[in-house]
Design an enzyme around this catalytic site. Structure first.
Site, PDB file in Angstrom:
ATOM      1  N   TYR A  80     -14.722  -3.121  -9.268  1.00 50.40           N
ATOM      2  CA  TYR A  80     -14.647  -1.684  -9.571  1.00 50.40           C
ATOM      3  C   TYR A  80     -15.249  -0.871  -8.440  1.00 50.40           C
ATOM      4  O   TYR A  80     -16.175  -1.309  -7.774  1.00 50.40           O
ATOM      5  CB  TYR A  80     -15.419  -1.377 -10.864  1.00 50.40           C
ATOM      6  CG  TYR A  80     -14.812  -1.937 -12.119  1.00 50.40           C
ATOM      7  CD1 TYR A  80     -13.531  -2.477 -12.145  1.00 50.40           C
ATOM      8  CD2 TYR A  80     -15.539  -1.949 -13.310  1.00 50.40           C
ATOM      9  CE1 TYR A  80     -13.000  -2.996 -13.315  1.00 50.40           C
ATOM     10  CE2 TYR A  80     -15.009  -2.460 -14.484  1.00 50.40           C
ATOM     11  CZ  TYR A  80     -13.747  -2.989 -14.479  1.00 50.40           C
ATOM     12  OH  TYR A  80     -13.227  -3.505 -15.636  1.00 50.40           O
ATOM     13  N   SER A  86      -9.418  -0.707 -22.891  1.00 51.18           N
ATOM     14  CA  SER A  86      -8.288   0.225 -22.988  1.00 51.18           C
ATOM     15  C   SER A  86      -7.967   0.604 -24.433  1.00 51.18           C
ATOM     16  O   SER A  86      -6.794   0.631 -24.831  1.00 51.18           O
ATOM     17  CB  SER A  86      -7.036  -0.356 -22.310  1.00 51.18           C
ATOM     18  OG  SER A  86      -7.185  -0.373 -20.920  1.00 51.18           O
ATOM     19  N   LEU A 114      -7.953   3.437 -25.732  1.00 54.95           N
ATOM     20  CA  LEU A 114      -7.169   4.675 -25.754  1.00 54.95           C
ATOM     21  C   LEU A 114      -5.949   4.587 -24.839  1.00 54.95           C
ATOM     22  O   LEU A 114      -5.297   5.603 -24.570  1.00 54.95           O
ATOM     23  CB  LEU A 114      -8.036   5.874 -25.347  1.00 54.95           C
ATOM     24  CG  LEU A 114      -9.063   6.327 -26.391  1.00 54.95           C
ATOM     25  CD1 LEU A 114      -9.857   7.519 -25.872  1.00 54.95           C
ATOM     26  CD2 LEU A 114      -8.396   6.669 -27.711  1.00 54.95           C
ATOM     27  N   PHE A 150      -5.328   4.119 -21.560  1.00 58.24           N
ATOM     28  CA  PHE A 150      -5.351   5.008 -20.388  1.00 58.24           C
ATOM     29  C   PHE A 150      -5.234   6.471 -20.779  1.00 58.24           C
ATOM     30  O   PHE A 150      -4.626   7.278 -20.067  1.00 58.24           O
ATOM     31  CB  PHE A 150      -4.244   4.624 -19.400  1.00 58.24           C
ATOM     32  CG  PHE A 150      -4.714   3.749 -18.270  1.00 58.24           C
ATOM     33  CD1 PHE A 150      -4.312   4.009 -16.966  1.00 58.24           C
ATOM     34  CD2 PHE A 150      -5.553   2.682 -18.491  1.00 58.24           C
ATOM     35  CE1 PHE A 150      -4.746   3.223 -15.909  1.00 58.24           C
ATOM     36  CE2 PHE A 150      -5.995   1.883 -17.460  1.00 58.24           C
ATOM     37  CZ  PHE A 150      -5.593   2.151 -16.148  1.00 58.24           C
ATOM     38  N   GLY A 151      -5.777   6.824 -21.920  1.00 55.00           N
ATOM     39  CA  GLY A 151      -5.781   8.216 -22.364  1.00 55.00           C
ATOM     40  C   GLY A 151      -4.551   8.633 -23.141  1.00 55.00           C
ATOM     41  O   GLY A 151      -4.506   9.737 -23.683  1.00 55.00           O
ATOM     42  N   LEU A 159      -3.555   7.618 -26.001  1.00 47.06           N
ATOM     43  CA  LEU A 159      -3.883   7.789 -27.417  1.00 47.06           C
ATOM     44  C   LEU A 159      -4.849   8.946 -27.682  1.00 47.06           C
ATOM     45  O   LEU A 159      -5.306   9.122 -28.803  1.00 47.06           O
ATOM     46  CB  LEU A 159      -4.432   6.479 -27.986  1.00 47.06           C
ATOM     47  CG  LEU A 159      -3.368   5.394 -28.205  1.00 47.06           C
ATOM     48  CD1 LEU A 159      -4.015   4.039 -28.485  1.00 47.06           C
ATOM     49  CD2 LEU A 159      -2.426   5.789 -29.342  1.00 47.06           C
ATOM     50  N   GLY A 162      -3.530  11.763 -27.137  1.00 47.26           N
ATOM     51  CA  GLY A 162      -2.476  12.699 -27.533  1.00 47.26           C
ATOM     52  C   GLY A 162      -2.198  13.787 -26.522  1.00 47.26           C
ATOM     53  O   GLY A 162      -1.307  14.620 -26.728  1.00 47.26           O
ATOM     54  N   LYS A 163      -2.910  13.764 -25.405  1.00 43.60           N
ATOM     55  CA  LYS A 163      -2.766  14.887 -24.463  1.00 43.60           C
ATOM     56  C   LYS A 163      -1.406  14.930 -23.774  1.00 43.60           C
ATOM     57  O   LYS A 163      -0.987  15.987 -23.289  1.00 43.60           O
ATOM     58  CB  LYS A 163      -3.880  14.843 -23.417  1.00 43.60           C
ATOM     59  CG  LYS A 163      -3.907  13.606 -22.538  1.00 43.60           C
ATOM     60  CD  LYS A 163      -5.153  13.616 -21.657  1.00 43.60           C
ATOM     61  CE  LYS A 163      -5.285  12.356 -20.819  1.00 43.60           C
ATOM     62  NZ  LYS A 163      -6.564  12.345 -20.049  1.00 43.60           N
TER      63      LYS A 163
END
Length: 345
Positions: free
Chosen positions: A53, A233, A235, A237-238, A240, A242-243
């Site tokens: 990372y 993960s 969400l 990668f975001g 979930l 909803g954005k």
């Protein structure tokens, strides 16, 4: 915060783990420190990182995340308050800058571990994980296994013996796997059982409303063999959050910045996310918290690795620990899953 026990240990860990792979790429050192401060203030005592990372991995930022954690430990003096997990990278032809050989030979493990300890400014790792297998198998977005000649010779006993030597030396407390298959998990368990070697505590694999493949095979192993899922993960990668359903532009979102990570960017994922969003709206809860609460409630999950690029996101994600999904909501989620199962490999 809620807590559980790291399997096969007496270590108490928060059900929410702070994922740190954005530190050094999407987040500066100061922002990473602020996230760690906030997480600890809200009961999180479990941090996860890796030698490769920040993400996406590249030579210029190799080890940057561990360095940011190390500077926070030095600044705060809170190392002993944190259960720290990191990982050694497996073979990848693009990662030759890490060390001469990206394998799990004794020399490679020693090199990777010692350099992680230096960057983290600590003399021990609570949970040391193998980031992905040496052999070629189905992981990182690949759904099915394809038979192929990879030249791998079974060295799992040697790997466990090497890790045992570092446990005896006090550099590692416990061990885990990551991105492993049911076959790989059982091989490690059998070697530890029949050769009296250290037993894995956890397996870190993807798990979310868009990817529940862990439930097929691996979940039973975890339940019967006392191994905990360290879910990443959650969400997607975001997705979930909803954005991406609003039509608004989110140029700084991970899925936009790093299109190579495309597993969550499909029509099936979008359709499933829309249906899950409707469930959340019906019950007056946020989609992100519903998605995280679903992971939190699984009996085979030891800790849920949440990541964020802003403190606002982090606050909402950590707050999911207070949400308990009703049987009605779970049934509605499962109804969507039955129609659109695991759209993200």
């Amino acid at each position: 915060m809620k807590y559980t026990t790291l399997p096969n240990t007496d270590i108490k860990v928060s059900k929410i783990c702070l994922g740190t792979m954005t530190f050094g790429e999407q987040n500066s050192e100061a922002e990473g420190h602020a996230q760690m401060d906030y997480a600890v203030a809200n009961g999180v005592n479990f941090f996860d990182t890796a030698e490769m990372y920040s993400v996406p991995a590249r030579q210029e930022t190799y080890g940057s995340t561990e360095k940011i954690l190390g500077s926070w430990f030095k600044k705060t003096g809170k190392r002993d308050e944190i259960v720290l997990a990191t990982k050694i990278a497996g073979p990848n032809p693009n990662f030759t800058y890490m060390r001469e050989k990206n394998d799990f030979s004794p020399a490679s493990i020693k090199f990777a571990l010692d350099h992680s300890l230096q960057r983290l400014q600590t003399d021990y790792i609570d949970l040391y994980q193998l980031h992905w297998p040496e052999r070629k198998t189905n992981f990182f977005g690949k759904r099915g296994f394809e038979s192929q000649e990879d030249g791998w010779e079974d060295n799992i006993q040697e790997v466990l013996e090497t890790l045992e030597s570092f446990i005896k030396a006090g550099k590692i407390k416990h061990i885990g796997l990551s991105n492993e298959t049911p076959w790989g998990i059982m091989r490690f368990l059998n070697e530890s059982k029949y050769n009296h070697l250290p037993k894995i505590s956890t397996i870190q694999n993807p798990y979310s409303l868009l990817n529940r493949q862990f439930e097929v095979g691996s979940a039973e192993i975890c339940m019967r063999e006392n191994v905990g899922l360290f879910a990443y993960s959650p969400l997607a990668f975001g997705v979930l959050s909803g954005k991406f359903l609003t039509g608004e532009s989110h140029p700084n979102a991970r899925i936009k910045l790093f299109p190579q990570f495309s597993r969550y960017n499909s029509a099936q994922c979008n359709e499933a996310t829309q249906r899950y969003s409707e469930i959340a709206k019906k019950h007056g809860i946020s989609l992100a918290q519903m998605a995280l609460a679903f992971v939190n409630q699984q009996a085979f999950v030891t800790s849920n690795i949440i990541g964020a690029t802003t403190l606002e996101q982090l606050k909402e994600n950590i707050g999911s620990i207070d949400l308990v999904l009703s049987d009605e909501i779970i049934a509605e989620i499962n109804a969507v899953h039955a129609v659109i199962p695991d759209p993200a490999p």
